[in-house]
Design an enzyme around this catalytic site. Sequence first.
Site, short mmCIF file in Angstrom:
data_model
loop_
_atom_site.label_atom_id
_atom_site.label_comp_id
_atom_site.label_asym_id
_atom_site.label_seq_id
_atom_site.Cartn_x
_atom_site.Cartn_y
_atom_site.Cartn_z
N ARG A 108 -8.47 -0.05 4.86
CA ARG A 108 -7.57 0.91 4.22
C ARG A 108 -6.28 0.22 3.79
O ARG A 108 -5.68 0.61 2.79
CB ARG A 108 -7.21 2.03 5.20
CG ARG A 108 -8.34 2.99 5.46
CD ARG A 108 -7.83 4.17 6.26
NE ARG A 108 -6.57 4.64 5.69
CZ ARG A 108 -5.62 5.24 6.38
NH1 ARG A 108 -5.77 5.48 7.65
NH2 ARG A 108 -4.50 5.61 5.79
N ASP A 166 4.91 0.23 12.03
CA ASP A 166 3.66 -0.32 11.52
C ASP A 166 3.46 -1.78 11.92
O ASP A 166 2.42 -2.37 11.61
CB ASP A 166 3.59 -0.19 9.99
CG ASP A 166 3.37 1.24 9.55
OD1 ASP A 166 3.10 2.10 10.41
OD2 ASP A 166 3.46 1.52 8.33
N LYS A 170 0.83 -1.21 0.00
CA LYS A 170 0.00 0.00 0.00
C LYS A 170 0.86 1.26 0.00
O LYS A 170 0.64 2.17 -0.79
CB LYS A 170 -0.89 0.02 1.24
CG LYS A 170 -1.60 1.36 1.44
CD LYS A 170 -2.36 1.43 2.74
CE LYS A 170 -1.56 1.91 3.92
NZ LYS A 170 -1.42 3.37 4.04
N ASN A 171 1.86 1.29 0.91
CA ASN A 171 2.62 2.52 1.07
C ASN A 171 3.47 2.84 -0.15
O ASN A 171 3.89 3.99 -0.32
CB ASN A 171 3.49 2.45 2.33
CG ASN A 171 2.66 2.67 3.58
OD1 ASN A 171 1.46 2.94 3.49
ND2 ASN A 171 3.29 2.54 4.74
N ARG A 231 1.91 14.49 13.57
CA ARG A 231 2.29 14.25 12.17
C ARG A 231 2.27 15.52 11.30
O ARG A 231 1.49 15.65 10.36
CB ARG A 231 1.40 13.18 11.54
CG ARG A 231 1.63 11.83 12.13
CD ARG A 231 0.84 10.77 11.44
NE ARG A 231 1.54 10.13 10.33
CZ ARG A 231 1.04 9.13 9.63
NH1 ARG A 231 -0.14 8.65 9.90
NH2 ARG A 231 1.73 8.59 8.65
C1 UD1 Z 1 5.06 6.58 6.49
C2 UD1 Z 1 4.09 5.44 6.32
C3 UD1 Z 1 3.59 4.95 7.67
C4 UD1 Z 1 4.77 4.61 8.57
C5 UD1 Z 1 5.77 5.77 8.63
C6 UD1 Z 1 7.03 5.42 9.40
C7 UD1 Z 1 3.00 5.93 4.23
C8 UD1 Z 1 1.74 6.32 3.55
N1 UD1 Z 1 2.95 5.91 5.56
O1 UD1 Z 1 4.37 7.65 7.12
O2 UD1 Z 1 2.78 3.80 7.47
O3 UD1 Z 1 4.29 4.37 9.88
O4 UD1 Z 1 6.15 6.15 7.30
O5 UD1 Z 1 7.63 4.31 8.87
O6 UD1 Z 1 4.00 5.63 3.60
N2 UD1 Z 1 7.40 14.33 10.77
C9 UD1 Z 1 7.51 15.67 11.05
N3 UD1 Z 1 7.47 16.56 10.00
C10 UD1 Z 1 7.28 16.15 8.70
C11 UD1 Z 1 7.18 14.78 8.44
C12 UD1 Z 1 7.24 13.88 9.48
O7 UD1 Z 1 7.67 16.07 12.20
O8 UD1 Z 1 7.23 17.01 7.82
C13 UD1 Z 1 7.50 13.34 11.88
C14 UD1 Z 1 6.25 12.50 12.06
O9 UD1 Z 1 5.31 13.16 12.88
C15 UD1 Z 1 6.79 11.24 12.69
C16 UD1 Z 1 8.17 11.09 12.06
O10 UD1 Z 1 8.48 12.38 11.51
O11 UD1 Z 1 6.94 11.40 14.08
C17 UD1 Z 1 8.25 10.07 10.95
O12 UD1 Z 1 7.20 10.27 10.04
P1 UD1 Z 1 7.33 9.89 8.50
O13 UD1 Z 1 8.52 9.01 8.30
O14 UD1 Z 1 7.23 11.13 7.70
O15 UD1 Z 1 6.03 9.01 8.29
P2 UD1 Z 1 4.98 9.12 7.11
O16 UD1 Z 1 5.66 9.34 5.82
O17 UD1 Z 1 3.88 10.03 7.51
#
Ligand code: UD1
Length: 430
Positions: free
Chosen positions: A402, A310, A22-23, A125
């Site tokens: 989802r 996850d 999915k991701n 997030r």
């Molecule tokens: C993706 C995955 C999700 C997985 C996560 C971590 C998808 C659709 N989702 O989520 O299933 O759990 O990676 O492996 O691919 N953060 C910030 N600022 C930003 C971006 C992120 O502070 O601009 C923080 C987030 O709140 C979190 C951490 O960084 O605490 C990691 O998040 P991130 O790696 O970005 O996860 P996602 O891409 O949202």
Amino acid sequence: MDRIAITGGARLNGVIPISGAKNSAIKLMAASLLTDEPLRLTNMPRLADTKFLGKLLQRLGTSVDEKDGPDGAETVLHTPEVVSSFAPYDLVRQMRASFNVLGPLLARTGTAKVSLPGGCTIGARPVDLHLKALEALGAVIDLHEGYVYAQAPRGLRGAEIAFPFVSVGATEHAMLAAVLAKGDTVLTNSACEPEIEDLAECLNKMGTKVEGAGTPTIRITGVARLNGATHSVIPDRIETGTFAVAAAMAGGEVRLTNTRAHLIESLLVKIEEAGASVERTNDGLIVRRNGGRLKAVDVTTDVYPGFATDLQAQFMALMTLADGESVITENVFENRFMHAPELARLGADITISGREARVKGVEQLTGAQVMATDLRASVGLVIAGLVAKGETMVGRVYHLDRGFERLEEKLGACGANIRRIKGDGEGEEE
Ligand code: UD1
């Protein structure tokens, strides 16, 4: 609202084919906006999230053609022209990853208006890193009333972007924009998740040059135009890990096919430590457990190749029956233990303190009504239900839909007593 009913106690024996990730699929779908030629994605999972993103893309001008091809489910996405660069709140709110259309829209048309994703049940997030990366590529960004207004009238230009911490979404978003920027981009402190390598592979087939994906430093040579391509979505490592934990929990022998064991090595060593056996095969893995109590094992979530956040809820479910106390530390997201009180309804003994959960194994779980709180948490409840005495009824399974394709069918084929109860909307907790 649908519910899932599970009667615990059956061992699992059989074969489970793993779907495409999915991701990865949702980022690859967003990449289709970058070209006026068709992008054919094979090994596509059919999920609520992919359907949902398909709807958003259709509004932006993409034709989305889902069919069954020779290699399983495929989707052909074609955006001859972007007819709208506007992604409204209603659509982005329902699925956070929809935000990833911002970069491709901006790169292709020079303008985009995309809703901020808003809050989320697994912590704040934010998307600050995404926006900083786009600004470094030359975008002018304004935030008004919950929307990102982005402009790059003279196009994006390559840049050096050093992420202050690792973010999967921001790394992918920067890649999706930089491929159409003028000049070279270097991303440092990038995420190394396999889905990022998958995206890079697809973008390379589309005519750009992305090097180093899967390492912290990614180099991208921007091109003026991308072409169409055919790409097979990488296997879903989270689905793979989920069924591996389910087999370890219920006992029996389950072969997972169409996947790669090395994608979840950090989980597999923990499953082995806990007392199940894992055989790595050419097309996946086999998990076996025949009797004997599981042992408590500690895990700490981390960025890839560390233990995936996850898979944390699923592993916590496994530890509820282990002999001893397991400490589970969540280092990626804040507030990602919402499944713990639901597991407690089944009789689990869990104490949460900040980022740490202490799980004292109990002898037996007992079926109860529980509620899914997010995508991965909900499948942890299903796993617990597989061994709980009596019936476990999981509500709010739209979370599950989802990210898991035909979950009850796949588990049912291995002998689980699991069924979906179609909701009539009455008398339920929604
Ligand atoms: C993706 C995955 C999700 C997985 C996560 C971590 C998808 C659709 N989702 O989520 O299933 O759990 O990676 O492996 O691919 N953060 C910030 N600022 C930003 C971006 C992120 O502070 O601009 C923080 C987030 O709140 C979190 C951490 O960084 O605490 C990691 O998040 P991130 O790696 O970005 O996860 P996602 O891409 O949202």
